[in-house]
Scaffold this motif. Structure first.
Motif, short mmCIF file in Angstrom:
data_model
loop_
_atom_site.label_atom_id
_atom_site.label_comp_id
_atom_site.label_asym_id
_atom_site.label_seq_id
_atom_site.Cartn_x
_atom_site.Cartn_y
_atom_site.Cartn_z
N ASP A 1 1.50 12.00 -7.52
CA ASP A 1 1.35 12.92 -8.02
C ASP A 1 0.93 13.05 -9.31
O ASP A 1 1.54 12.17 -10.26
N TRP A 2 0.62 14.17 -9.48
CA TRP A 2 0.76 14.82 -11.26
C TRP A 2 1.85 14.55 -12.05
O TRP A 2 2.88 14.77 -11.04
N TRP A 3 1.89 13.90 -12.95
CA TRP A 3 3.07 13.52 -13.96
C TRP A 3 3.73 11.87 -13.30
O TRP A 3 4.83 11.75 -13.99
N GLU A 4 3.58 11.37 -12.11
CA GLU A 4 4.34 11.18 -12.06
C GLU A 4 3.62 9.73 -12.25
O GLU A 4 2.93 9.40 -12.70
N GLU A 5 4.89 8.58 -11.81
CA GLU A 5 4.31 7.47 -13.04
C GLU A 5 4.02 5.70 -12.26
O GLU A 5 5.26 5.97 -11.69
N TYR B 1 -1.36 -3.45 8.46
CA TYR B 1 -0.35 -2.92 7.34
C TYR B 1 1.04 -2.85 7.28
O TYR B 1 1.08 -1.91 7.50
N PRO B 2 1.32 -3.61 7.51
CA PRO B 2 3.21 -2.66 7.26
C PRO B 2 3.41 -2.20 6.05
O PRO B 2 3.19 -2.54 5.33
N LYS B 3 4.68 -1.15 6.63
CA LYS B 3 4.82 -0.08 5.39
C LYS B 3 5.43 -0.39 4.23
O LYS B 3 4.45 -0.05 3.28
N GLU B 4 6.01 -1.72 4.27
CA GLU B 4 5.92 -1.96 2.77
C GLU B 4 5.46 -2.50 2.23
O GLU B 4 5.98 -2.80 1.06
N ALA B 5 4.64 -3.16 2.93
CA ALA B 5 3.28 -3.59 2.41
C ALA B 5 2.97 -2.40 0.53
O ALA B 5 1.87 -3.05 -0.20
N VAL B 6 2.66 -1.31 1.15
CA VAL B 6 2.45 -0.04 0.55
C VAL B 6 3.26 0.78 -0.12
O VAL B 6 4.62 0.95 0.76
N LYS B 7 3.49 0.68 -1.41
CA LYS B 7 4.80 1.40 -1.87
C LYS B 7 4.61 2.65 -2.62
O LYS B 7 2.85 3.02 -3.35
N LYS B 8 4.83 3.46 -2.02
CA LYS B 8 4.77 5.05 -2.39
C LYS B 8 5.14 5.45 -3.52
O LYS B 8 6.60 5.43 -2.98
N ARG B 9 4.94 5.91 -4.50
CA ARG B 9 5.90 6.44 -5.83
C ARG B 9 6.88 7.60 -5.86
O ARG B 9 6.19 8.12 -5.43
N GLN B 10 7.98 7.39 -5.80
CA GLN B 10 8.39 8.83 -5.65
C GLN B 10 9.17 8.98 -6.83
O GLN B 10 9.55 8.73 -7.79
N ASN B 11 8.88 10.35 -7.06
CA ASN B 11 9.51 11.08 -7.95
C ASN B 11 10.33 10.38 -8.02
O ASN B 11 11.46 10.33 -9.61
N SER B 12 11.84 10.68 -7.05
CA SER B 12 12.93 10.75 -7.52
C SER B 12 13.59 9.52 -7.91
O SER B 12 14.62 8.81 -7.71
N GLY B 13 12.68 8.82 -7.84
CA GLY B 13 13.06 7.47 -6.94
C GLY B 13 13.18 6.00 -8.16
O GLY B 13 13.16 4.21 -8.24
N ARG B 14 12.96 5.96 -9.56
CA ARG B 14 13.09 5.50 -10.28
C ARG B 14 14.44 4.81 -10.86
O ARG B 14 15.43 4.90 -10.62
N GLY B 15 14.40 3.50 -10.56
CA GLY B 15 15.05 2.36 -10.79
C GLY B 15 16.12 2.27 -9.46
O GLY B 15 17.49 1.59 -9.97
N SER B 16 15.45 3.18 -8.19
CA SER B 16 16.26 2.49 -7.09
C SER B 16 15.51 2.57 -6.15
O SER B 16 14.71 2.39 -6.52
N GLY B 17 16.23 2.41 -4.46
CA GLY B 17 15.11 1.90 -3.60
C GLY B 17 14.77 0.93 -3.35
O GLY B 17 15.48 -0.07 -3.33
N SER B 18 13.81 0.65 -3.22
CA SER B 18 14.05 -0.93 -2.40
C SER B 18 12.78 -1.80 -2.85
O SER B 18 12.01 -2.84 -2.65
#
Ligand SMILES: [Zn+2]
Length: 406
Positions: free
Chosen positions: A243-247, A29-46
């Protein structure tokens, strides 16, 4: 339950392991198929496909006061930040299992059919009605902590277990005394599954793989931090680990926000994987409705924080069972009175009782949780309808005055 404490085989019999290294299955399963939410990644990234769509704006928190963040020990394992927590020690596990009387007294199937009937959920006959709740919402109890919630044009499932046993093996371990009211094949289309923690009665390997076989990457899995690799090894591609409080949200449904919120519990599936995965509750915030899933928890400060930040909720699913003996259970499982306090703390308009009537995991009489719940509601000046019970397979519509008819 004892399986969670004493499971002593070196091998995780659900064919998944707790090794740190990704398995070869994971590499399919290619890494890009599974997206991990980064706390700092709101509105940016891939974010370049609907699969990876992320909300581009921050939730408008009405109260920005400090909240309790997740905590790790020096060994990297998660730890409860709450002063109300105490870890279950081996001597205490043994004292509970050997010295304490088990009063669950689950009767035979004839009496069970009278006391806890299993109804066929409405969607087995009328699948076309599923998900069409408009501005209202509907909840269906599928046993234990498994509820199907229809709200804001999404169909959600919490901690799904359709197996006979909550155990690494289907030969030993806690066996359900009430059957699941439907099969995975009879479910309507599910958009998202919420997982609260890794104990076998909340995270069931056979159910995860069955749901994944049926819905594949169309189904989004919201899971606690640390569970991503396990989900990948199950073949699930559309997994969001928080993580806690991430969305995050379901692709194409960015009006509904899923936030992983805290609880007071712990995680274990194998001999050595204690608390490598985080535990928690889920707050689902839509334009029309707000739903809170408490998961499995002892009473703690978390719920007041969740209520202040995200309340009021239109519906909360709160555990009421597996609470005796209190000297041992109170750190990880609320009793019905504490469940009512959670209902108040998170500012739930209505709550539905879960985590009872399905597996005998602790020592209280199997019919005590609903009795004690109603006594507690009376003490707090609340009505039975404010924190209601459902039969297995039964649904209730909220946001209208009508009971949904099965
Ligand atoms: Zn648990």
């Amino acid at each position: 339950m004892i399986v969670n404490y004493l499971y002593s085989s070196e091998k995780d019999m659900d064919k998944n392991t707790d090794e740190e290294q990704p398995s070869t299955a994971c590499n399919q399963y290619p890494k890009e198929a599974v997206k991990k939410r980064q706390n700092s990644g709101r509105g940016s990234g891939s974010s370049d496909s609907s699969r990876t769509f992320r909300k581009s704006f921050r939730l408008d928190y009405r109260l920005e006061e400090d909240v309790t963040k997740s905590k790790r020990g020096k060994d990297g394992r998660f730890a409860n930040p709450w002063p109300t927590w105490k870890s279950p020690t081996l001597p205490n596990v043994l004292k509970w299992s050997l010295m304490e009387k088990n009063n669950s007294n689950v009767p035979g199937s004839e009496e069970l059919d009278k006391e806890l009937p299993v109804l066929e959920p409405y969607f087995v006959q009328k699948p076309e009605l599923a998900g069409k709740t408009g501005a209202g919402m509907r909840v269906t109890w599928l046993g234990h902590a498994t509820v199907m919630v229809e709200m804001d044009e999404l169909v959600l499932l919490t901690d799904p277990i359709f197996s006979q046993r909550a155990s690494p093996s289907q030969l030993v371990g806690p066996k359900r005394f009430r059957r699941p009211p439907c099969t995975v094949a009879q479910l309507p289309k599910i958009d998202a599954v919420l997982i609260s923690h890794t104990h076998y009665d909340h995270l069931d390997y056979n159910t995860v793989t069955s749901l994944n076989e049926r819905f594949g990457s169309e189904l989004r899995w919201f899971v606690p931090l640390g569970l991503l690799q396990w989900m990948q090894r199950c073949g699930c591609e559309n997994v969001i680990e928080l993580d806690w409080w991430e969305e995050n949200c379901v692709p194409g449904h960015d009006a509904v926000t899923f936030v992983f919120t805290p609880s007071q519990h712990w995680c274990k599936r194998t001999v050595r994987d204690d608390n490598k995965v985080l535990w928690g509750s889920w707050s689902v915030l839509g334009p029309w409705n707000r739903f809170f899933f408490a998961g499995d928890t002892g009473y703690c400060l978390a719920f007041e924080q969740i209520g202040k930040r995200f309340g009021p909720f239109d519906l909360a699913a709160i555990p009421i069972g597996a609470y005796e003996p209190r000297w041992f259970m109170k750190y990880q499982h609320v009793d019905p009175e504490e469940a009512v306090r959670i209902h108040i703390d998170v500012q739930a308009k209505k709550s539905v009782a879960i985590h009872w009537g399905t597996f005998a995991l602790a020592n209280e009489y199997y019919l005590d949780p609903p009795v004690k719940l109603n006594e507690a509601l009376e003490r707090y000046g609340l009505k039975k309808d404010d924190f209601f019970l459902l039969n297995h397979g039964e649904s209730r519509d909220l946001g209208t005055n009508d009971m949904f008819e099965n």
